[in-house]
Write an enzyme that holds these catalytic residues in place. Sequence first.
Site: not given
Lengths: 343, 343
Positions: A28, A41, A77, A152
Amino acid sequence: MSPNPADSVFVRACRGEPTPYTPVWFMRQAGRALPEYRALREGSPMLPSCFRPELVTEITLQPVRRYGVDAAILFSDIVVPLKAIDVDLDIVPGTGPVIARPIRTWEDLEQLRPLEQGDVEPVLQAVKELVAELGPKPLIGFCGAPFTLASYLVEGGPSREHLKTKALMYGDPELWGALLTRLADITGEFLRLQVEAGVSVVQVFDSWAGTLTPQDYRQRVLRHSARVLAHVEGVPKIHFGVGTGELLGLMGEAGADVVGVDWRVPLDLAAGRVGDRAVQGNLDPALVVAAPWETVEAATLDVLARGRVAKGHIFNLGHGVLPDTDPDVLERVVELVHDTTRG
Amino acid sequence: MSPNPADSVFVRACRGEPTPYTPVWFMRQAGRALPEYRALREGSPMLPSCFRPELVTEITLQPVRRYGVDAAILFSDIVVPLKAIDVDLDIVPGTGPVIARPIRTWEDLEQLRPLEQGDVEPVLQAVKELVAELGPKPLIGFCGAPFTLASYLVEGGPSREHLKTKALMYGDPELWGALLTRLADITGEFLRLQVEAGVSVVQVFDSWAGTLTPQDYRQRVLRHSARVLAHVEGVPKIHFGVGTGELLGLMGEAGADVVGVDWRVPLDLAAGRVGDRAVQGNLDPALVVAAPWETVEAATLDVLARGRVAKGHIFNLGHGVLPDTDPDVLERVVELVHDTTRG
């Protein structure tokens, strides 16, 4: 330095070959710790951003310029390939991935069709632009491991106890196997396409695997992560999870050249557990935020000293860069790692 | 069975002595998994409940009746001794402990005065009633470890990264040491008073210690947990944390007779790490909720088999009973553990 990223210090360290110094990058590293990232962003939600090649390229390059790290990692991601095959999901700020229709039955499984090149064309375009831009500096491609993606999809979002995921894993092994096989092929194909587009190394993130006992990981998860890794050939493969101290050996067996280690396991112990493989890690990301420089320095040197017993060592944090991190501290860590290990 | 709890199977197993079968109890056995608990707690907030002797007594006894476990554990919370010395805090349902004035300076430290017997009289009264009621069945007293208590006090509540706690730990070792010493004396004295009132075993919960590297645990935390344990004499001491695979040896060195192990570390490996001590654990609490009985049974037998190599083994879950747990399953686990290990 050779102009070919396959001969770079980072890639050679991944292969366990001798290197003139210890390479370093940060999980990251392209993220909220950087003001230039936050500026770029602004007004652009996470998932759409991952499909905008010019944005992905610029965000991926920011930390390379800032920190002088030895590798770039594609800004993306782990749910991107799921979004790409039209799974109805979103990344909700402050929460994480949220799935509109959680997967708990055979019928639900039909949301997961095979991934094709056309689904991720903007991502692959970013990879190609980055490879051209980076020259001799290697680019890391990545994907999520089937267990973490399944958690998830089954829970419907982030979860602490993973009860629904475990209920499916224990209660319906056939559906569980079908789900993880589909995920392995989706995410493995995504990884293969990244390699085809030019990434020099891949990393598989199994962020939640640490919730499993080694027995369950071996029996119910390992072969699916191995299936992901088997999709890829010709580049070194890194396999990473958090809280995976007892899984390190198995994560290596799944087919990794490098096993990523969180900060809880001293690297010399980790090296013993992964066998004839390199290790990556493992400075505590919280320490980097919370401690004065002298402590960061001492801890960095400790990681380097312990890493020396491994077959190869790529310096990294034990988990992703935290948003509160001071970029200047990371820059100093990169310098320290390079200066300390240069022959 | 002898009428003295000090000679009970549970206490003997804690001492590493041979026992006719493997004793079992469950962390958070008195809790929301039991309908009779939910009924009794209705309209009664957590912290005030801990200071009502008749309620504490009844809630503590409920799981003993229901499950046939080999020990009762006092119904309480690790922040009870802090509340008892008038720290302004509350346990917020769904969140956890919330501290009105977080501790980050020497001035803030003044909130932590020494604990005296009068501060916890209702708790001690419950202990005495319970000891009388339980007869030969041992009662476990407990407290929180200084690191975990400090993390609540410094952060102001539960936290994921413990950044403020670590900032204090690394940034101001003197204040950190003073804070943890005060906490060790408060909580150690609370534990000593519980022993004086009749508990047969004590357990120290260091729920968040797993966020620390072994190096930091050894250098900045261990001596404070040792200080807590040193307050107590004459009864076996259990030392437990979550995600503490690499800390098990150190947690034993802090002065424990028994080291509690979460589900991530197979008990035979854990036994090797704790040296000449007993282990407690370590069935995955999520598995108990999520898996069919055959899987729970197989996992229970696996824990028992691995526990055999330890100096002593107390069967337990690897963390607290989850609210969604079916009490009948836990009852069957107790029977299975007893039946399987009875000579």
